[in-house]
Motif scaffolding. Structure first.
Motif, short mmCIF file in Angstrom:
data_model
loop_
_atom_site.label_atom_id
_atom_site.label_comp_id
_atom_site.label_asym_id
_atom_site.label_seq_id
_atom_site.Cartn_x
_atom_site.Cartn_y
_atom_site.Cartn_z
N UNK A 85 0.82 -1.22 0.00
CA UNK A 85 0.00 0.00 0.00
C UNK A 85 0.85 1.26 0.00
N UNK A 86 2.03 1.19 -0.61
CA UNK A 86 2.92 2.34 -0.72
C UNK A 86 3.67 2.23 -2.04
N UNK A 87 3.60 3.28 -2.88
CA UNK A 87 4.03 3.13 -4.26
C UNK A 87 5.29 3.92 -4.61
N UNK A 88 6.06 4.32 -3.63
CA UNK A 88 7.34 4.97 -3.93
C UNK A 88 8.50 4.07 -3.55
N UNK A 89 8.21 2.81 -3.24
CA UNK A 89 9.23 1.87 -2.73
C UNK A 89 9.85 2.40 -1.44
N UNK A 90 9.10 3.25 -0.70
CA UNK A 90 9.58 3.86 0.53
C UNK A 90 10.82 4.75 0.30
N UNK A 91 10.97 5.23 -0.95
CA UNK A 91 12.11 6.09 -1.26
C UNK A 91 11.85 7.54 -0.88
N UNK A 92 10.58 7.91 -0.81
CA UNK A 92 10.21 9.30 -0.58
C UNK A 92 9.80 9.54 0.87
N UNK A 93 10.12 10.73 1.39
CA UNK A 93 9.65 11.12 2.71
C UNK A 93 8.15 11.42 2.69
N UNK A 94 7.61 11.59 1.48
CA UNK A 94 6.16 11.75 1.32
C UNK A 94 5.63 10.47 0.68
N UNK A 95 5.16 9.50 1.46
CA UNK A 95 4.71 8.21 0.90
C UNK A 95 3.62 8.40 -0.15
N UNK A 96 3.68 7.57 -1.17
CA UNK A 96 2.64 7.56 -2.20
C UNK A 96 1.67 6.44 -1.86
N UNK A 97 0.45 6.79 -1.53
CA UNK A 97 -0.53 5.79 -1.13
C UNK A 97 -0.94 4.94 -2.31
N UNK A 98 -1.48 3.77 -2.01
CA UNK A 98 -1.91 2.84 -3.05
C UNK A 98 -2.93 3.52 -3.97
N UNK A 99 -2.73 3.39 -5.26
CA UNK A 99 -3.61 3.99 -6.25
C UNK A 99 -3.05 5.25 -6.88
N UNK A 100 -1.90 5.75 -6.37
CA UNK A 100 -1.33 6.98 -6.91
C UNK A 100 -0.90 6.81 -8.36
N UNK A 101 -0.20 5.70 -8.65
CA UNK A 101 0.26 5.48 -10.02
C UNK A 101 -0.91 5.33 -10.98
N UNK A 102 -1.96 4.65 -10.51
CA UNK A 102 -3.16 4.51 -11.35
C UNK A 102 -3.78 5.87 -11.64
N UNK A 103 -3.80 6.73 -10.63
CA UNK A 103 -4.33 8.08 -10.81
C UNK A 103 -3.54 8.83 -11.87
N UNK A 152 15.30 16.09 -4.54
CA UNK A 152 14.16 15.28 -4.11
C UNK A 152 14.34 14.87 -2.65
N UNK A 153 13.23 14.80 -1.92
CA UNK A 153 13.26 14.47 -0.49
C UNK A 153 13.29 12.94 -0.31
N UNK A 154 14.43 12.36 -0.64
CA UNK A 154 14.60 10.92 -0.46
C UNK A 154 14.61 10.57 1.02
#
Length: 364
Positions: A85-103, A152-154
């Motif tokens: 349920x996280x789509x940045x591979x935990x690389x970002x300090x701002x997590x991408x919630x599930x469905x972000x890439x689909x959006x 980028x805020x890795x």
């Protein structure tokens, strides 16, 4: 720029001229895949369970010196998104919630052109990431999608493979909406050099530029207004890879396999970049055909070798100015005996002198 051209006989990697679309031949490093999964594993994701659910061996990527097919890589990442349920591979300090890439990708059904689609992708990613890291620009005769992650805020160590794979997703998405494989002039990465297995990059079917400061997908400016379908009622994100491979397999649509003139241009661009001979014999040799066959196949597409190399030189000349090369350097690079001959040719190609071209294109 540091162009890396890897031939099939050197490292077993398919090139645009010898593309083998058996997907199992496209392999990536297990080590890079595991690196992208490591943060999710640390967060509690059970990798073995994920692999077994995909009907893959539980130790599939334990050997980091091995490779896996890019198809399995694609499936693993999609499964990770669903499980984690996280789509940045935990690389970002701002997590991408599930469905972000689909959006991001499903927004593209409202876009009418390639430029509009690329702008939509860049703007959407910038919103969800909270910063201006993606942008689209016109540069000379090119339309470029750029990812600049220097600020980028890795949350941890940057992963080059993650952004390269994201670029592949973007290119697949716009190609699907165009209903054909869109032609790329170049793909840039910040990698210092290409690893032994980089077949996710081979799927782009174009020149690969390494050691750059940013990542880029580079399209021809003429494709900026390429019409895209806005009537597809499909989940683009969920159907990216299969249709793209279908396009590649269709010789009537794929520019990688069905356009001999484009293949010849790739060779010319390669030879110019490496300061190699650019005559008919050298190009024919690179394409594994005779000089007579080279002429005949170009003629069948309404071209002559002279016209093709003239076109290549015109583009190389403009690119040289954008790279702040002098007329003398550009003349030498393109095989002219002096800068005066180069300037005459440049005026014939572009209608103005190199100096006037630089002023009109705001090149400082």
């Amino acid at each position: 720029m540091n162009y890396q051209f890897r031939q099939l006989h050197n490292n077993n990697m398919p090139t645009a001229r010898t593309l083998d679309l058996n997907i199992d031949n496209y392999r990536v490093s297990a080590q890079e895949v595991l690196s992208l999964l490591s943060a999710s594993i640390d967060a509690g994701m059970d990798l073995q369970t994920l692999l077994l659910e995909l009907k893959l061996p539980g130790d599939y990527i334990d050997d980091q010196s091995s490779t896996i097919s890019i198809n399995d890589c694609w499936r693993i990442f999609n499964a990770q998104y669903n499980l984690d349920s996280e789509e940045s591979h935990h690389l970002s300090q701002r997590p991408l919630t599930r469905g972000t890439t689909r959006l991001v990708f499903n927004n593209l059904v409202h876009c009418g052109s390639l430029q509009e689609a690329l702008n939509t992708i860049a703007n959407t990613y910038n919103v969800v990431h909270g910063g201006e890291f993606n942008f689209v620009k016109k540069h000379g005769q090119t339309l470029r999608y750029v990812v600049d992650d220097r600020n980028f805020h890795y949350a941890g160590t940057p992963q080059i493979f993650a952004i390269e794979f994201a670029l592949l997703r973007i290119h697949c998405a716009v190609s699907i909406l165009a209903n054909k494989v869109l032609r790329l002039k170049n793909v840039s990465t910040i990698r210092r050099e290409l690893p032994s297995y980089h077949n996710h990059l081979a799927l782009f079917g174009c020149k690969l530029s390494t050691g750059e400061s940013v990542y880029e997908l580079v399209y021809d400016i003429e494709d900026a207004d390429q019409s895209l379908s806005n009537s597809l009622n499909v989940d683009i994100n969920g159907n990216l890879f299969g249709p793209y491979l279908h396009f590649l397999n269709d010789k009537n649509q794929s520019p990688l396999d069905g356009d001999f003139a484009l293949q010849a241009r790739h060779v010319l661009d390669e030879h110019f970049a490496l300061h190699q001979q650019c005559d008919q014999s050298s190009v024919a040799t690179a394409l594994h055909v005779s000089v007579a066959t080279l002429r005949r196949r170009l003629q069948a597409e309404g071209l002559t070798f002279r016209a093709l190399i003239d076109e290549a030189k015109a583009e190389q000349a403009a690119s040289a100015l954008y790279e702040f090369k002098s007329s003398e350097t550009a003349a030498q690079m393109l095989g002219y005996c002096d800068s005066r001959s180069f300037k005459r040719a440049f005026r014939r190609w572009h209608g103005v002198s190199p100096a006037e071209y630089m002023r009109s294109h705001h090149i400082r």
